[in-house]
Write a protein that holds these residues in place. Structure first.
Motif, PDB file in Angstrom:
ATOM      1  N   ARG A 231       1.581   4.442  -7.876  1.00 29.97           N
ATOM      2  CA  ARG A 231       1.150   3.977  -6.562  1.00 29.97           C
ATOM      3  C   ARG A 231      -0.118   4.726  -6.143  1.00 29.97           C
ATOM      4  O   ARG A 231      -0.402   5.811  -6.638  1.00 29.97           O
ATOM      5  CB  ARG A 231       2.240   4.204  -5.531  1.00 29.97           C
TER       6      ARG A 231
ATOM      7  N   GLU B 174       0.329   8.451  -5.039  1.00 34.14           N
ATOM      8  CA  GLU B 174       0.525   9.382  -6.155  1.00 34.14           C
ATOM      9  C   GLU B 174      -0.771   9.543  -6.943  1.00 34.14           C
ATOM     10  O   GLU B 174      -1.101  10.644  -7.390  1.00 34.14           O
ATOM     11  CB  GLU B 174       1.646   8.902  -7.068  1.00 34.14           C
TER      12      GLU B 174
ATOM     13  N   GLN C 224      -5.801   9.847   0.410  1.00 33.42           N
ATOM     14  CA  GLN C 224      -5.371   8.481   0.152  1.00 33.42           C
ATOM     15  C   GLN C 224      -6.433   7.451   0.571  1.00 33.42           C
ATOM     16  O   GLN C 224      -6.671   6.498  -0.179  1.00 33.42           O
ATOM     17  CB  GLN C 224      -4.030   8.188   0.816  1.00 33.42           C
TER      18      GLN C 224
ATOM     19  N   ARG D 275      -3.779  -4.105 -10.916  1.00 36.23           N
ATOM     20  CA  ARG D 275      -2.669  -3.900  -9.985  1.00 36.23           C
ATOM     21  C   ARG D 275      -1.449  -4.601 -10.554  1.00 36.23           C
ATOM     22  O   ARG D 275      -1.524  -5.740 -10.991  1.00 36.23           O
ATOM     23  CB  ARG D 275      -3.006  -4.462  -8.612  1.00 36.23           C
TER      24      ARG D 275
ATOM     25  N   ASP E   4       5.118  -3.678  -7.952  1.00 40.46           N
ATOM     26  CA  ASP E   4       6.152  -2.651  -8.083  1.00 40.46           C
ATOM     27  C   ASP E   4       7.508  -3.339  -8.005  1.00 40.46           C
ATOM     28  O   ASP E   4       7.860  -3.920  -6.976  1.00 40.46           O
ATOM     29  CB  ASP E   4       5.998  -1.617  -6.970  1.00 40.46           C
TER      30      ASP E   4
ATOM     31  N   ASP F 153       9.712  -2.087  -5.144  1.00 41.97           N
ATOM     32  CA  ASP F 153       9.280  -2.377  -3.779  1.00 41.97           C
ATOM     33  C   ASP F 153       8.239  -3.489  -3.858  1.00 41.97           C
ATOM     34  O   ASP F 153       7.081  -3.245  -4.168  1.00 41.97           O
ATOM     35  CB  ASP F 153       8.693  -1.121  -3.127  1.00 41.97           C
TER      36      ASP F 153
ATOM     37  N   ALA G 262       4.698  -3.166  -2.527  1.00 39.31           N
ATOM     38  CA  ALA G 262       3.792  -2.150  -3.069  1.00 39.31           C
ATOM     39  C   ALA G 262       3.231  -2.579  -4.422  1.00 39.31           C
ATOM     40  O   ALA G 262       3.772  -3.452  -5.090  1.00 39.31           O
ATOM     41  CB  ALA G 262       4.532  -0.826  -3.211  1.00 39.31           C
ATOM     42  N   TRP G 263       2.139  -1.919  -4.774  1.00 36.01           N
ATOM     43  CA  TRP G 263       1.485  -2.155  -6.054  1.00 36.01           C
ATOM     44  C   TRP G 263       1.412  -0.851  -6.839  1.00 36.01           C
ATOM     45  O   TRP G 263       1.276   0.223  -6.261  1.00 36.01           O
ATOM     46  CB  TRP G 263       0.056  -2.654  -5.855  1.00 36.01           C
ATOM     47  N   LEU G 264       1.464  -0.976  -8.138  1.00 38.72           N
ATOM     48  CA  LEU G 264       1.185   0.139  -9.030  1.00 38.72           C
ATOM     49  C   LEU G 264      -0.220  -0.079  -9.579  1.00 38.72           C
ATOM     50  O   LEU G 264      -0.627  -1.219  -9.832  1.00 38.72           O
ATOM     51  CB  LEU G 264       2.194   0.205 -10.175  1.00 38.72           C
TER      52      LEU G 264
END
Length: 153
Positions: free
Chosen positions: A54, A57, A66, A84, A87, A90, A93-95
């Motif tokens: 994410r 992180e 951030q 992208r 996730d 979630d 959200a994107w990783l």
């Protein structure tokens, strides 16, 4: 008031190694003449090492705020250097993961740095080259253990 402490030989060597590594990286980067932010290469390196993460992180790992990482991810995305990934834990959200173009750019940057530094080391003998190679192996093994432990925590 300065504290007068006696350090172990390992402490001194590690401090010297960190300092030399930073100087080596700075010299190489200056020699290439690139105006690319070091945060770009650090971020791509983090993604290569830890895999998809994410934004928060990634910011922590790259040592930027951030909001700065959000801007950096946008810039890297525009160049197709990252991708992208939704996730699965979630769906809001994107990783962020490194993309093939990002990997290619990072490898090209590494080659530029190496090309810039190589002339300063061409006169090293086999024993010195072996010592450097062994040092790199040791550091890579120790860093891999730390990364694995950090990701497991």
């Amino acid at each position: 008031m300065t504290e007068n402490r006696t350090h172990s030989p390992l402490h001194t060597i590690l401090g010297d190694l960190i300092t030399a590594s930073h100087r080596l990286t700075r010299l190489a980067a200056q020699a290439t003449g690139s105006s690319e932010s070091p945060a770009v290469w650090r971020t791509l390196s983090v993604l290569t090492t830890v895999g998809p993460v994410r934004v928060g992180e990634l910011a922590r790992q790259s040592r930027v705020s951030q909001p700065t990482m959000t801007k950096l991810v946008q810039s890297l995305d525009e160049r197709d250097w990252i991708k992208r990934i939704a996730d699965v834990d979630d769906h809001r959200a994107w990783l962020i993961a490194i993309a093939p173009k990002g990997t290619a750019a990072l490898l090209a940057w590494r080659d530029e740095l190496t090309d810039a530094l190589e002339p300063a080391f061409t006169d090293l003998g086999d024993d010195d080259l072996a010592a450097i190679a062994r040092t790199v192996e040791i550091i890579q093994a120790r860093v891999a253990v730390e990364v694995t432990a950090e990701l497991s925590a």
